[in-house]
Design a protein around this motif. Structure first.
Motif, PDB file in Angstrom:
ATOM      1  N   THR A  62       0.816  -1.215   0.000  1.00  0.00           N
ATOM      2  CA  THR A  62       0.000   0.000   0.000  1.00  0.00           C
ATOM      3  C   THR A  62       0.850   1.266   0.000  1.00  0.00           C
ATOM      4  OG1 THR A  62      -0.162  -0.074   2.409  1.00  0.00           O
ATOM      5  CG2 THR A  62      -1.951  -1.099   1.149  1.00  0.00           C
ATOM      6  N   HIS A  63       2.162   1.102   0.049  1.00  0.00           N
ATOM      7  CA  HIS A  63       3.032   2.277   0.017  1.00  0.00           C
ATOM      8  C   HIS A  63       3.385   2.639  -1.423  1.00  0.00           C
ATOM      9  CE1 HIS A  63       7.187   4.183   0.513  1.00  0.00           C
ATOM     10  NE2 HIS A  63       6.319   5.085   0.902  1.00  0.00           N
ATOM     11  N   GLU A  64       4.040   1.744  -2.113  1.00  0.00           N
ATOM     12  CA  GLU A  64       4.347   1.939  -3.526  1.00  0.00           C
ATOM     13  C   GLU A  64       4.185   0.601  -4.227  1.00  0.00           C
ATOM     14  OE1 GLU A  64       8.170   3.757  -4.065  1.00  0.00           O
ATOM     15  OE2 GLU A  64       7.596   5.599  -3.046  1.00  0.00           O
ATOM     16  N   GLU A  65       4.650   0.529  -5.463  1.00  0.00           N
ATOM     17  CA  GLU A  65       4.506  -0.691  -6.253  1.00  0.00           C
ATOM     18  C   GLU A  65       5.580  -1.695  -5.843  1.00  0.00           C
ATOM     19  OE1 GLU A  65       2.037  -0.999  -8.526  1.00  0.00           O
ATOM     20  OE2 GLU A  65       2.623  -3.060  -8.994  1.00  0.00           O
ATOM     21  N   ALA A  66       5.176  -2.712  -5.125  1.00  0.00           N
ATOM     22  CA  ALA A  66       6.088  -3.787  -4.744  1.00  0.00           C
ATOM     23  C   ALA A  66       5.260  -5.021  -4.462  1.00  0.00           C
ATOM     24  CB  ALA A  66       6.892  -3.395  -3.506  1.00  0.00           C
ATOM     25  N   LYS A 107      10.572  -3.790  -0.726  1.00  0.00           N
ATOM     26  CA  LYS A 107      11.103  -2.523  -1.226  1.00  0.00           C
ATOM     27  C   LYS A 107      11.592  -1.604  -0.096  1.00  0.00           C
ATOM     28  CE  LYS A 107      10.074   0.640  -5.016  1.00  0.00           C
ATOM     29  NZ  LYS A 107       9.070   1.019  -6.017  1.00  0.00           N
ATOM     30  N   HIS A 108      10.723  -1.310   0.861  1.00  0.00           N
ATOM     31  CA  HIS A 108      11.116  -0.398   1.946  1.00  0.00           C
ATOM     32  C   HIS A 108      10.925  -1.000   3.333  1.00  0.00           C
ATOM     33  CE1 HIS A 108       9.757   2.500  -1.339  1.00  0.00           C
ATOM     34  NE2 HIS A 108      11.065   2.662  -1.266  1.00  0.00           N
ATOM     35  N   GLY A 109      10.467  -2.220   3.405  1.00  0.00           N
ATOM     36  CA  GLY A 109      10.465  -2.916   4.685  1.00  0.00           C
ATOM     37  C   GLY A 109       9.239  -2.778   5.567  1.00  0.00           C
ATOM     38  N   SER A 110       8.177  -2.115   5.118  1.00  0.00           N
ATOM     39  CA  SER A 110       6.968  -2.098   5.950  1.00  0.00           C
ATOM     40  C   SER A 110       6.539  -3.532   6.232  1.00  0.00           C
ATOM     41  CB  SER A 110       5.824  -1.370   5.236  1.00  0.00           C
ATOM     42  OG  SER A 110       5.923   0.010   5.407  1.00  0.00           O
ATOM     43  N   ARG A 111       6.071  -3.754   7.443  1.00  0.00           N
ATOM     44  CA  ARG A 111       5.659  -5.105   7.819  1.00  0.00           C
ATOM     45  C   ARG A 111       4.137  -5.185   7.898  1.00  0.00           C
ATOM     46  NH1 ARG A 111       7.261  -6.370  12.912  1.00  0.00           N
ATOM     47  NH2 ARG A 111       7.158  -4.156  13.369  1.00  0.00           N
ATOM     48  N   PHE A 112       3.586  -6.265   7.401  1.00  0.00           N
ATOM     49  CA  PHE A 112       2.138  -6.478   7.383  1.00  0.00           C
ATOM     50  C   PHE A 112       1.804  -7.776   8.110  1.00  0.00           C
ATOM     51  CE2 PHE A 112       3.034  -3.802   3.755  1.00  0.00           C
ATOM     52  CZ  PHE A 112       1.987  -2.887   3.757  1.00  0.00           C
ATOM     53  N   ARG A 138      -3.167  -5.865   8.698  1.00  0.00           N
ATOM     54  CA  ARG A 138      -2.728  -4.629   9.360  1.00  0.00           C
ATOM     55  C   ARG A 138      -1.282  -4.307   9.014  1.00  0.00           C
ATOM     56  NH1 ARG A 138      -2.664  -4.623  15.289  1.00  0.00           N
ATOM     57  NH2 ARG A 138      -2.147  -6.793  15.006  1.00  0.00           N
ATOM     58  N   VAL A 139      -1.023  -3.014   8.882  1.00  0.00           N
ATOM     59  CA  VAL A 139       0.357  -2.592   8.673  1.00  0.00           C
ATOM     60  C   VAL A 139       0.970  -2.348  10.044  1.00  0.00           C
ATOM     61  CG1 VAL A 139      -0.336  -0.172   8.321  1.00  0.00           C
ATOM     62  CG2 VAL A 139       1.861  -0.951   7.483  1.00  0.00           C
ATOM     63  N   LEU A 140       2.182  -2.848  10.233  1.00  0.00           N
ATOM     64  CA  LEU A 140       2.815  -2.798  11.551  1.00  0.00           C
ATOM     65  C   LEU A 140       3.973  -1.819  11.617  1.00  0.00           C
ATOM     66  CD1 LEU A 140       2.894  -6.655  12.234  1.00  0.00           C
ATOM     67  CD2 LEU A 140       1.202  -4.997  13.025  1.00  0.00           C
ATOM     68  N   SER A 141       4.439  -1.372  10.454  1.00  0.00           N
ATOM     69  CA  SER A 141       5.552  -0.416  10.502  1.00  0.00           C
ATOM     70  C   SER A 141       5.574   0.434   9.244  1.00  0.00           C
ATOM     71  CB  SER A 141       6.890  -1.142  10.692  1.00  0.00           C
ATOM     72  OG  SER A 141       7.134  -2.022   9.624  1.00  0.00           O
ATOM     73  N   LEU A 142       6.088   1.623   9.379  1.00  0.00           N
ATOM     74  CA  LEU A 142       6.211   2.570   8.276  1.00  0.00           C
ATOM     75  C   LEU A 142       7.226   2.065   7.256  1.00  0.00           C
ATOM     76  CD1 LEU A 142       6.314   5.774  10.493  1.00  0.00           C
ATOM     77  CD2 LEU A 142       4.408   5.035   9.031  1.00  0.00           C
ATOM     78  N   PRO A 143       7.219   2.605   6.024  1.00  0.00           N
ATOM     79  CA  PRO A 143       6.500   3.798   5.591  1.00  0.00           C
ATOM     80  C   PRO A 143       5.049   3.567   5.148  1.00  0.00           C
ATOM     81  CG  PRO A 143       7.945   3.051   3.839  1.00  0.00           C
ATOM     82  CD  PRO A 143       8.220   2.172   5.028  1.00  0.00           C
ATOM     83  N   ALA A 144       4.614   2.343   4.917  1.00  0.00           N
ATOM     84  CA  ALA A 144       3.207   2.132   4.570  1.00  0.00           C
ATOM     85  C   ALA A 144       2.342   2.488   5.782  1.00  0.00           C
ATOM     86  CB  ALA A 144       2.967   0.685   4.153  1.00  0.00           C
ATOM     87  N   VAL A 145       1.138   3.019   5.529  1.00  0.00           N
ATOM     88  CA  VAL A 145       0.234   3.349   6.629  1.00  0.00           C
ATOM     89  C   VAL A 145      -1.138   2.691   6.463  1.00  0.00           C
ATOM     90  CG1 VAL A 145       1.346   5.535   7.223  1.00  0.00           C
ATOM     91  CG2 VAL A 145      -0.479   5.509   5.516  1.00  0.00           C
ATOM     92  N   ARG A 146      -1.408   2.191   5.290  1.00  0.00           N
ATOM     93  CA  ARG A 146      -2.722   1.577   5.043  1.00  0.00           C
ATOM     94  C   ARG A 146      -2.596   0.052   5.032  1.00  0.00           C
ATOM     95  NH1 ARG A 146      -4.280   2.489  -0.019  1.00  0.00           N
ATOM     96  NH2 ARG A 146      -2.332   3.486  -0.608  1.00  0.00           N
ATOM     97  N   GLY A 180      -9.534  -1.985   4.526  1.00  0.00           N
ATOM     98  CA  GLY A 180      -9.359  -0.793   3.715  1.00  0.00           C
ATOM     99  C   GLY A 180      -9.401   0.471   4.543  1.00  0.00           C
ATOM    100  N   MET A 181      -9.857   0.375   5.787  1.00  0.00           N
ATOM    101  CA  MET A 181      -9.824   1.526   6.672  1.00  0.00           C
ATOM    102  C   MET A 181      -8.421   1.652   7.262  1.00  0.00           C
ATOM    103  SD  MET A 181     -12.793   2.864   6.625  1.00  0.00           S
ATOM    104  CE  MET A 181     -12.824   3.905   8.086  1.00  0.00           C
ATOM    105  N   PRO A 182      -7.944   2.863   7.445  1.00  0.00           N
ATOM    106  CA  PRO A 182      -6.616   3.017   8.041  1.00  0.00           C
ATOM    107  C   PRO A 182      -6.576   2.407   9.437  1.00  0.00           C
ATOM    108  CG  PRO A 182      -7.433   5.108   7.189  1.00  0.00           C
ATOM    109  CD  PRO A 182      -8.571   4.136   7.137  1.00  0.00           C
ATOM    110  N   HIS A 183      -5.521   1.738   9.733  1.00  0.00           N
ATOM    111  CA  HIS A 183      -5.310   1.202  11.064  1.00  0.00           C
ATOM    112  C   HIS A 183      -4.181   1.983  11.719  1.00  0.00           C
ATOM    113  CE1 HIS A 183      -7.665  -2.031   9.410  1.00  0.00           C
ATOM    114  NE2 HIS A 183      -7.748  -2.585  10.605  1.00  0.00           N
ATOM    115  N   LYS A 184      -4.245   2.025  13.004  1.00  0.00           N
ATOM    116  CA  LYS A 184      -3.213   2.739  13.746  1.00  0.00           C
ATOM    117  C   LYS A 184      -1.867   2.069  13.519  1.00  0.00           C
ATOM    118  CE  LYS A 184      -2.403   4.589  18.306  1.00  0.00           C
ATOM    119  NZ  LYS A 184      -2.884   4.619  19.689  1.00  0.00           N
TER     120      LYS A 184
END
Ligand code: FES
Length: 115
Positions: free
Chosen positions: A45-49, A65-70, A76-84, A109-113
């Motif tokens: 949900t951050h970029e194309e990966a 690509k940038h290491g966000s964890r889901f 749920r997204v657990l770490s930045l840079p993705a937020v959705r 599809g709703m943003p999670h903290k």
């Protein structure tokens, strides 16, 4: 009404690994976590990966690509840079077949903290 579609066999996706499958217009990443299969949107949900290409650790996949964890069971997204969060999909195993319902679960599809 959508129906479950066979996308792989159990043997094709060893524990701890993922694979991208295209079903009914959805690009889905399918993962085997210790014998339990999870399906989420393949595209980060951050970029194309492709999340299917990311390393899996327990129930968590890291974007290559940038290491966000889901979190695979919930998306749920657990770490930045993705937020959705990513959408999740129902999966079932019948014999040696892995089937996915090509319909995002409701309530996602709703943003999670972000932690
Ligand atoms: S593309 Fe996935 S974290 Fe940036």
């Amino acid at each position: 009404m959508n129906e479950f579609v066979k996308v792989a066999t159990v043997e094709e996706i060893p524990p701890g690994q993922g694979r991208r499958v295209d079903v009914d217009g959805y690009r889905i990443a399918l993962f085997n976590v210790g014998g339990t299969f999870y399906a989420v949107d393949d595209t980060c949900t951050h970029e194309e990966a492709s999340l299917a290409e990311g390393p899996v650790s327990g129930e968590i996949v890291a974007c290559p690509k940038h290491g966000s964890r889901f979190h695979l069971p919930t998306g749920r997204v657990l770490s930045l840079p993705a937020v959705r969060p990513v959408n999740t999909y129902e999966v079932k195993v019948e014999g040696s077949d892995v089937l996915v319902l090509p319909q995002p679960r409701k309530g996602v599809g709703m943003p999670h903290k972000v932690r």
